[in-house]
Write a protein that holds these residues in place. Structure first.
Motif, short mmCIF file in Angstrom:
data_model
loop_
_atom_site.label_atom_id
_atom_site.label_comp_id
_atom_site.label_asym_id
_atom_site.label_seq_id
_atom_site.Cartn_x
_atom_site.Cartn_y
_atom_site.Cartn_z
N PRO A 279 -81.53 -37.96 37.74
CA PRO A 279 -82.11 -37.24 36.61
C PRO A 279 -81.47 -35.86 36.42
O PRO A 279 -80.89 -35.31 37.36
CB PRO A 279 -83.58 -37.07 37.02
CG PRO A 279 -83.49 -36.89 38.50
CD PRO A 279 -82.37 -37.81 38.95
N VAL A 280 -81.57 -35.33 35.21
CA VAL A 280 -81.08 -33.99 34.95
C VAL A 280 -82.14 -32.97 35.38
O VAL A 280 -83.28 -33.04 34.94
CB VAL A 280 -80.74 -33.81 33.46
CG1 VAL A 280 -80.40 -32.35 33.16
CG2 VAL A 280 -79.57 -34.70 33.08
N ASN A 281 -81.75 -32.06 36.23
CA ASN A 281 -82.65 -31.02 36.70
C ASN A 281 -82.64 -29.78 35.82
O ASN A 281 -83.66 -29.11 35.67
CB ASN A 281 -82.30 -30.61 38.13
CG ASN A 281 -82.61 -31.69 39.14
OD1 ASN A 281 -83.24 -32.70 38.84
ND2 ASN A 281 -82.18 -31.49 40.38
N TYR A 282 -81.47 -29.48 35.25
CA TYR A 282 -81.32 -28.26 34.46
C TYR A 282 -80.53 -28.56 33.20
O TYR A 282 -79.45 -29.17 33.26
CB TYR A 282 -80.60 -27.17 35.26
CG TYR A 282 -81.20 -26.92 36.61
CD1 TYR A 282 -82.36 -26.16 36.75
CD2 TYR A 282 -80.62 -27.45 37.76
CE1 TYR A 282 -82.93 -25.95 37.99
CE2 TYR A 282 -81.18 -27.22 39.01
CZ TYR A 282 -82.33 -26.48 39.12
OH TYR A 282 -82.89 -26.25 40.35
N TRP A 283 -81.06 -28.12 32.06
CA TRP A 283 -80.42 -28.32 30.76
C TRP A 283 -79.92 -27.02 30.16
O TRP A 283 -80.54 -25.96 30.34
CB TRP A 283 -81.41 -28.92 29.76
CG TRP A 283 -81.79 -30.34 30.01
CD1 TRP A 283 -82.94 -30.79 30.57
CD2 TRP A 283 -81.03 -31.51 29.67
NE1 TRP A 283 -82.95 -32.16 30.62
CE2 TRP A 283 -81.79 -32.63 30.06
CE3 TRP A 283 -79.79 -31.71 29.07
CZ2 TRP A 283 -81.35 -33.93 29.88
CZ3 TRP A 283 -79.35 -33.00 28.89
CH2 TRP A 283 -80.12 -34.10 29.29
N GLY A 284 -78.83 -27.11 29.43
CA GLY A 284 -78.40 -26.00 28.60
C GLY A 284 -79.13 -26.02 27.28
O GLY A 284 -79.93 -26.92 26.99
N GLN A 285 -78.87 -25.02 26.45
CA GLN A 285 -79.58 -24.88 25.18
C GLN A 285 -78.98 -25.73 24.06
O GLN A 285 -79.63 -25.91 23.03
CB GLN A 285 -79.59 -23.41 24.76
CG GLN A 285 -78.33 -22.91 24.06
CD GLN A 285 -77.12 -22.80 24.97
OE1 GLN A 285 -77.24 -22.80 26.19
NE2 GLN A 285 -75.94 -22.71 24.37
N GLY A 286 -77.79 -26.24 24.25
CA GLY A 286 -77.15 -27.07 23.26
C GLY A 286 -76.21 -26.30 22.36
O GLY A 286 -76.38 -25.11 22.12
N THR A 287 -75.18 -26.99 21.87
CA THR A 287 -74.25 -26.42 20.91
C THR A 287 -73.96 -27.45 19.83
O THR A 287 -73.74 -28.63 20.12
CB THR A 287 -72.95 -25.95 21.60
OG1 THR A 287 -72.10 -25.29 20.65
CG2 THR A 287 -72.20 -27.10 22.25
N GLN A 288 -73.99 -27.02 18.58
CA GLN A 288 -73.87 -27.93 17.44
C GLN A 288 -72.40 -28.28 17.19
O GLN A 288 -71.55 -27.39 17.11
CB GLN A 288 -74.48 -27.30 16.19
CG GLN A 288 -74.29 -28.12 14.91
CD GLN A 288 -75.15 -29.36 14.89
OE1 GLN A 288 -76.35 -29.29 15.19
NE2 GLN A 288 -74.55 -30.50 14.55
N VAL A 289 -72.13 -29.56 17.02
CA VAL A 289 -70.82 -30.05 16.60
C VAL A 289 -71.01 -30.81 15.30
O VAL A 289 -71.80 -31.75 15.24
CB VAL A 289 -70.18 -30.96 17.66
CG1 VAL A 289 -68.89 -31.58 17.11
CG2 VAL A 289 -69.88 -30.17 18.93
N THR A 290 -70.29 -30.40 14.27
CA THR A 290 -70.36 -31.06 12.97
C THR A 290 -68.98 -31.56 12.60
O THR A 290 -68.04 -30.76 12.49
CB THR A 290 -70.89 -30.11 11.89
OG1 THR A 290 -72.19 -29.62 12.26
CG2 THR A 290 -70.98 -30.82 10.55
N VAL A 291 -68.85 -32.86 12.39
CA VAL A 291 -67.59 -33.48 12.02
C VAL A 291 -67.69 -33.91 10.56
O VAL A 291 -68.45 -34.82 10.23
CB VAL A 291 -67.25 -34.68 12.91
CG1 VAL A 291 -65.89 -35.26 12.53
CG2 VAL A 291 -67.27 -34.27 14.38
N SER A 292 -66.94 -33.27 9.71
CA SER A 292 -67.01 -33.55 8.28
C SER A 292 -65.75 -33.03 7.60
O SER A 292 -65.15 -32.06 8.04
CB SER A 292 -68.24 -32.88 7.66
OG SER A 292 -68.27 -33.08 6.25
N SER A 293 -65.37 -33.71 6.51
CA SER A 293 -64.25 -33.26 5.71
C SER A 293 -64.70 -32.33 4.59
O SER A 293 -63.89 -31.74 3.90
CB SER A 293 -63.51 -34.45 5.11
OG SER A 293 -64.36 -35.23 4.29
#
Length: 125
Positions: free
Chosen positions: A111-125
């Motif tokens: 299991p994951v014990n510690y998570w980061g806050q996340g970072t957005q990735v957007t793939v679009s033309s």
């Protein structure tokens, strides 16, 4: 205190590349596994890559295998996700997780014990 911080997300065109970084403090890499996960709107969070801190074994989800690479720089306490040939369906919030086990209960980095806050990735033309 354990801190997990992702960075490097942003806007990228289909076919392009992007490198995400996960900076970890408060743990010894060799005692854990580090994974990258992603969650698109309306979908569950899914694991896409995992690297063992003890032997550098790696695992990739089929959706990203051959396009994404997970790398560990122990000296910098940083794990990277090199994303190549990105697709619109790669659009998601990407999370870094510090996991207790390399493989457990049929899943990698579980299991994951510690998570980061996340970072957005957007793939679009």
């Amino acid at each position: 205190e354990v801190q997990v911080v992702e960075s490097g997300g942003g806007f990228v065109q289909p076919g392009g590349s992007l490198r995400l970084s996960c900076s970890v403090s408060g743990v010894t890499f060799e005692d854990y596994a580090i994974g990258w996960f992603r969650q698109a709107p309306g979908k569950e969070r899914e694991g896409i890559a995992c690297i063992s801190g003890s032997d550098d074994n790696t695992h990739y989800d089929f959706a990203v295998k051959g396009r994404f690479t997970i790398l560990n720089d122990n000296a910098r306490s940083t794990v990277y996700l090199q994303m190549r040939n990105v697709k619109p369906e790669d659009t998601a919030v990407y999370y870094c997780g510090v996991a207790q086990w390399w493989y457990s209960g049929g899943s990698y980095c579980n299991p994951v014990n510690y998570w980061g806050q996340g970072t957005q990735v957007t793939v679009s033309s």
